[in-house]
Design a protein around this motif. Structure first.
Motif, PDB file in Angstrom:
ATOM      1  N   TYR A  48       4.056  -6.146  -9.752  1.00  0.00           N
ATOM      2  CA  TYR A  48       4.226  -4.723  -9.450  1.00  0.00           C
ATOM      3  C   TYR A  48       5.707  -4.353  -9.427  1.00  0.00           C
ATOM      4  CZ  TYR A  48      -0.380  -5.597  -7.249  1.00  0.00           C
ATOM      5  OH  TYR A  48      -1.651  -5.996  -6.980  1.00  0.00           O
ATOM      6  N   ALA A  49       6.516  -5.218  -8.816  1.00  0.00           N
ATOM      7  CA  ALA A  49       7.951  -4.929  -8.708  1.00  0.00           C
ATOM      8  C   ALA A  49       8.588  -4.845 -10.091  1.00  0.00           C
ATOM      9  CB  ALA A  49       8.635  -6.012  -7.867  1.00  0.00           C
ATOM     10  N   LEU A  50       8.205  -5.748 -10.984  1.00  0.00           N
ATOM     11  CA  LEU A  50       8.775  -5.753 -12.336  1.00  0.00           C
ATOM     12  C   LEU A  50       8.401  -4.484 -13.101  1.00  0.00           C
ATOM     13  CD1 LEU A  50      10.282  -7.230 -14.595  1.00  0.00           C
ATOM     14  CD2 LEU A  50       8.122  -8.355 -15.187  1.00  0.00           C
ATOM     15  N   LEU A  51       7.147  -4.075 -13.018  1.00  0.00           N
ATOM     16  CA  LEU A  51       6.704  -2.874 -13.730  1.00  0.00           C
ATOM     17  C   LEU A  51       7.320  -1.611 -13.141  1.00  0.00           C
ATOM     18  CD1 LEU A  51       2.948  -3.835 -14.213  1.00  0.00           C
ATOM     19  CD2 LEU A  51       4.716  -3.769 -15.975  1.00  0.00           C
ATOM     20  N   ALA A  52       7.414  -1.560 -11.817  1.00  0.00           N
ATOM     21  CA  ALA A  52       8.043  -0.402 -11.178  1.00  0.00           C
ATOM     22  C   ALA A  52       9.527  -0.321 -11.539  1.00  0.00           C
ATOM     23  CB  ALA A  52       7.875  -0.476  -9.661  1.00  0.00           C
ATOM     24  N   ALA A  53      10.185  -1.482 -11.661  1.00  0.00           N
ATOM     25  CA  ALA A  53      11.586  -1.492 -12.062  1.00  0.00           C
ATOM     26  C   ALA A  53      11.750  -0.947 -13.484  1.00  0.00           C
ATOM     27  CB  ALA A  53      12.149  -2.906 -11.965  1.00  0.00           C
ATOM     28  N   ILE A  56      10.513   2.619  -4.278  1.00  0.00           N
ATOM     29  CA  ILE A  56       9.251   1.940  -4.589  1.00  0.00           C
ATOM     30  C   ILE A  56       9.502   0.485  -4.977  1.00  0.00           C
ATOM     31  CG2 ILE A  56       7.359   1.860  -6.251  1.00  0.00           C
ATOM     32  CD1 ILE A  56       7.476   4.951  -6.282  1.00  0.00           C
ATOM     33  N   VAL A  57      10.515   0.243  -5.818  1.00  0.00           N
ATOM     34  CA  VAL A  57      10.839  -1.134  -6.219  1.00  0.00           C
ATOM     35  C   VAL A  57      11.232  -1.955  -4.999  1.00  0.00           C
ATOM     36  CG1 VAL A  57      12.440  -2.561  -7.546  1.00  0.00           C
ATOM     37  CG2 VAL A  57      11.496  -0.483  -8.565  1.00  0.00           C
ATOM     38  N   SER A  58      12.004  -1.377  -4.098  1.00  0.00           N
ATOM     39  CA  SER A  58      12.428  -2.097  -2.890  1.00  0.00           C
ATOM     40  C   SER A  58      11.224  -2.490  -2.043  1.00  0.00           C
ATOM     41  CB  SER A  58      13.380  -1.217  -2.076  1.00  0.00           C
ATOM     42  OG  SER A  58      14.525  -0.873  -2.828  1.00  0.00           O
ATOM     43  N   LEU A  59      10.251  -1.598  -1.930  1.00  0.00           N
ATOM     44  CA  LEU A  59       9.045  -1.909  -1.150  1.00  0.00           C
ATOM     45  C   LEU A  59       8.283  -3.074  -1.767  1.00  0.00           C
ATOM     46  CD1 LEU A  59       7.739   1.691  -0.331  1.00  0.00           C
ATOM     47  CD2 LEU A  59       8.876   0.103   1.217  1.00  0.00           C
ATOM     48  N   TYR A  60       8.143  -3.082  -3.082  1.00  0.00           N
ATOM     49  CA  TYR A  60       7.422  -4.169  -3.742  1.00  0.00           C
ATOM     50  C   TYR A  60       8.130  -5.504  -3.566  1.00  0.00           C
ATOM     51  CZ  TYR A  60       4.085  -1.139  -6.228  1.00  0.00           C
ATOM     52  OH  TYR A  60       3.071  -0.273  -6.543  1.00  0.00           O
ATOM     53  N   SER A  99       0.829  -1.201   0.000  1.00  0.00           N
ATOM     54  CA  SER A  99       0.000   0.000   0.000  1.00  0.00           C
ATOM     55  C   SER A  99       0.868   1.259   0.000  1.00  0.00           C
ATOM     56  CB  SER A  99      -0.918   0.003   1.228  1.00  0.00           C
ATOM     57  OG  SER A  99      -1.792  -1.110   1.204  1.00  0.00           O
ATOM     58  N   TRP A 100       1.966   1.224   0.726  1.00  0.00           N
ATOM     59  CA  TRP A 100       2.886   2.352   0.773  1.00  0.00           C
ATOM     60  C   TRP A 100       3.416   2.642  -0.633  1.00  0.00           C
ATOM     61  CZ3 TRP A 100       6.080   3.194   5.746  1.00  0.00           C
ATOM     62  CH2 TRP A 100       6.770   4.403   5.681  1.00  0.00           C
ATOM     63  N   ALA A 101       3.850   1.585  -1.330  1.00  0.00           N
ATOM     64  CA  ALA A 101       4.358   1.756  -2.694  1.00  0.00           C
ATOM     65  C   ALA A 101       3.261   2.261  -3.627  1.00  0.00           C
ATOM     66  CB  ALA A 101       4.931   0.433  -3.206  1.00  0.00           C
ATOM     67  N   PHE A 102       2.029   1.746  -3.473  1.00  0.00           N
ATOM     68  CA  PHE A 102       0.905   2.224  -4.287  1.00  0.00           C
ATOM     69  C   PHE A 102       0.750   3.731  -4.160  1.00  0.00           C
ATOM     70  CE2 PHE A 102      -1.850  -1.907  -4.308  1.00  0.00           C
ATOM     71  CZ  PHE A 102      -1.006  -2.452  -5.263  1.00  0.00           C
ATOM     72  N   GLU A 103       0.731   4.206  -2.905  1.00  0.00           N
ATOM     73  CA  GLU A 103       0.482   5.627  -2.674  1.00  0.00           C
ATOM     74  C   GLU A 103       1.621   6.497  -3.205  1.00  0.00           C
ATOM     75  OE1 GLU A 103      -2.283   6.873  -1.775  1.00  0.00           O
ATOM     76  OE2 GLU A 103      -3.189   4.923  -1.368  1.00  0.00           O
ATOM     77  N   MET A 104       2.845   6.034  -3.040  1.00  0.00           N
ATOM     78  CA  MET A 104       3.986   6.787  -3.571  1.00  0.00           C
ATOM     79  C   MET A 104       3.898   6.891  -5.092  1.00  0.00           C
ATOM     80  SD  MET A 104       7.108   5.336  -1.192  1.00  0.00           S
ATOM     81  CE  MET A 104       8.362   6.376  -1.951  1.00  0.00           C
ATOM     82  N   GLU A 105       3.572   5.775  -5.736  1.00  0.00           N
ATOM     83  CA  GLU A 105       3.464   5.773  -7.199  1.00  0.00           C
ATOM     84  C   GLU A 105       2.340   6.681  -7.676  1.00  0.00           C
ATOM     85  OE1 GLU A 105       4.835   2.329  -9.895  1.00  0.00           O
ATOM     86  OE2 GLU A 105       3.482   1.471  -8.413  1.00  0.00           O
ATOM     87  N   THR A 106       1.197   6.579  -7.034  1.00  0.00           N
ATOM     88  CA  THR A 106       0.050   7.374  -7.457  1.00  0.00           C
ATOM     89  C   THR A 106       0.354   8.864  -7.377  1.00  0.00           C
ATOM     90  OG1 THR A 106      -1.496   5.651  -6.757  1.00  0.00           O
ATOM     91  CG2 THR A 106      -2.382   7.870  -6.999  1.00  0.00           C
ATOM     92  N   LEU A 107       0.947   9.287  -6.274  1.00  0.00           N
ATOM     93  CA  LEU A 107       1.255  10.708  -6.104  1.00  0.00           C
ATOM     94  C   LEU A 107       2.326  11.166  -7.092  1.00  0.00           C
ATOM     95  CD1 LEU A 107       1.526  12.658  -2.834  1.00  0.00           C
ATOM     96  CD2 LEU A 107       3.403  12.816  -4.453  1.00  0.00           C
ATOM     97  N   ILE A 108       3.403  10.400  -7.188  1.00  0.00           N
ATOM     98  CA  ILE A 108       4.524  10.805  -8.047  1.00  0.00           C
ATOM     99  C   ILE A 108       4.116  10.840  -9.514  1.00  0.00           C
ATOM    100  CG2 ILE A 108       6.788  10.069  -8.910  1.00  0.00           C
ATOM    101  CD1 ILE A 108       7.372   9.048  -6.054  1.00  0.00           C
ATOM    102  N   GLY A 143       3.159   7.219   2.931  1.00  0.00           N
ATOM    103  CA  GLY A 143       3.561   7.084   1.541  1.00  0.00           C
ATOM    104  C   GLY A 143       3.433   8.388   0.777  1.00  0.00           C
ATOM    105  N   ALA A 144       2.344   9.112   1.026  1.00  0.00           N
ATOM    106  CA  ALA A 144       2.151  10.388   0.331  1.00  0.00           C
ATOM    107  C   ALA A 144       3.238  11.387   0.702  1.00  0.00           C
ATOM    108  CB  ALA A 144       0.770  10.953   0.667  1.00  0.00           C
TER     109      ALA A 144
END
Length: 429
Positions: A100-105, A190-194, A39-48, A170-171
């Motif tokens: 998620y980790a692969l796409l974020a990478a 973000i990748v590390s979190l996933y 969830s933390w990674a989700f929120e960081m991605e959404t905001l960024i 995360g935000a």
């Protein structure tokens, strides 16, 4: 006689599970941090990514298109429920988080090498949007499978805090990393979190794989996924309280969530004239209210769950009506806190009603159908993007909140015997 009653009351109070009781279950001690990191990674991605798209394109319509792409997978969410019921929810959740980790990478690599542009962001977010909407439903089904029935309200409430704390932390951390270091380094985090969330999910000892009751009996042919899907939809549709809850979920995603989720970058930049940090404060304020609601519900017992859901939803829309009119950041932050609090009570109650009503063999499919209701969110976002260009944000937000409130009352009136009656199954304490 009075002494016996007093003793019984004291013993009952001592036996009441604490808010941290779910952590006595080993599996929950691994699933909760795994859900938190995801969830933390989700929120960081959404905001960024939301801020990136808005700044690079300058278009609120493209911002709503980006936000909508996060939910394209809601149409296939019921199939994730079918797969979860077949292979096990733990294994499915781990595979989703590895994706998620692969796409974020991929996004991280493009950002670090200077090849990132809004088109690549849209394409990758669309691919992630095929999987991501089902995460909440699959994790909810897994919680229901690993927790005793009497701890379900507490477990779902505590599980919900993963979303709330992530939206707060995360935000703010996402905004801080993006502003201080840039997009590439922020995506390393973000990748590390996933990756870590995937490993923690694999530490959950998978419950015995659920099988349909009649599978393999008397030499019957293996069941097809489409048959499982049809049975899951029919199962939901034939139970009045489930059908009512699904309509409430559909309505909330159509008319409430667009105002507090996808449109926040536009609201921060165009209405309040702030930057990424201000956006982080707005998003975090909503999360703080939601977190307080989740913790409060985990501490309170003996609740008429359906009645709580109705009251919280009405309060949610009422707060959004006020939010549509405010012009200052402090007032907006206060409104978003109250909206987050009411939203949390509504969504937890909704999930508890579904999980209590669903049999073990149908939980994955029920939550898959529940995720299908999220499809109204991209519809609401796209419509809002067009309306804001025509009539402005305040009028659009007022229209959404007023319409949602009116339709919510219509749903309650139609299913009042299943939702409001004190002896209705949905209101069992």
């Amino acid at each position: 006689m009075e002494r016996d009653e007093t003793r019984h009351r004291i013993l009952s109070e001592l036996a009441r599970p604490s808010a941290l009781a779910p952590f006595r279950i080993r599996n929950f001690r691994f699933q909760w941090p795994a859900d938190l990191l995801t969830s933390w990674a989700f929120e960081m991605e959404t905001l960024i990514l939301g801020w990136y798209v808005l700044v690079e394109t300058g278009s609120v319509l493209l911002l709503t298109v980006f936000a909508s792409l996060n939910f394209v997978g809601t149409l296939i969410a019921p199939m994730f429920g079918v797969v979860g019921d077949r292979i096990g929810h733990r294994d499915l959740l781990a595979m989703m988080r590895a994706t998620y980790a692969l796409l974020a990478a991929t996004l991280m690599t493009l950002a670090l090498t200077g090849y990132l542009n809004p088109l690549y962001v849209m394409v990758i977010v669309a691919v992630m949007g095929l999987v991501r909407p089902s995460d909440l439903g699959v994790r909810g089904a897994l919680v229901a499978n690993i927790m005793p029935h009497h701890q379900l309200i507490g477990a779902i409430s505590i599980s919900r805090t993963t979303i709330d704390t992530a939206r707060f932390a995360g935000a703010l951390s996402g905004a801080a990393l993006f502003a201080a270091l840039g997009m590439g380094p922020a995506y390393v985090a973000i990748v590390s979190l996933y990756v870590l969330s995937t490993l923690l999910t694999l530490c959950v000892v998978a419950p015995s794989k659920p099988h349909p009751i009649d599978e393999g009996v008397d030499g019957a042919l293996p069941r097809s996924p489409m048959r499982d899907l049809r049975e899951g939809i029919a199962y939901v549709w034939t139970m009045p309280r489930m059908r009512a809850v699904m309509w409430i979920a559909f309505l909330a995603n159509l008319t409430a969530y667009p105002l507090s989720n996808g449109l926040l970058p536009y609201i921060a930049r165009e209405i309040y004239g702030t930057n990424q940090t201000g956006l982080g404060y707005l998003s975090a304020s909503y999360a703080v209210g939601s977190l307080v609601g989740s913790i409060a519900l985990s501490l309170i017992g003996g609740i008429r769950v359906a009645r709580l859901m109705i009251g919280a939803t009405v309060a949610w829309y009422g707060t959004l009506l006020v939010f549509a009119q405010v012009q200052t950041m402090p007032t907006a932050i206060a409104c978003l806190m109250l909206a987050g609090f009411a939203q949390s009570l509504c969504m937890i109650s909704l999930a508890v009603i579904l999980m209590r009503a669903a049999s073990e063999h149908f939980r994955g499919r029920v939550m898959g159908v529940r995720m299908l209701a999220i499809y109204s969110l991209p519809l609401g976002l796209l419509a809002a993007g067009s309306l804001i260009g025509e009539i402005g944000f305040a009028a659009t937000a007022t229209l959404y909140a007023a319409t949602g409130l009116a339709l919510m009352m219509a749903i309650v009136l139609h299913w009042r015997a299943d939702l409001w009656h004190v002896h209705a199954p949905a209101n069992v304490k």
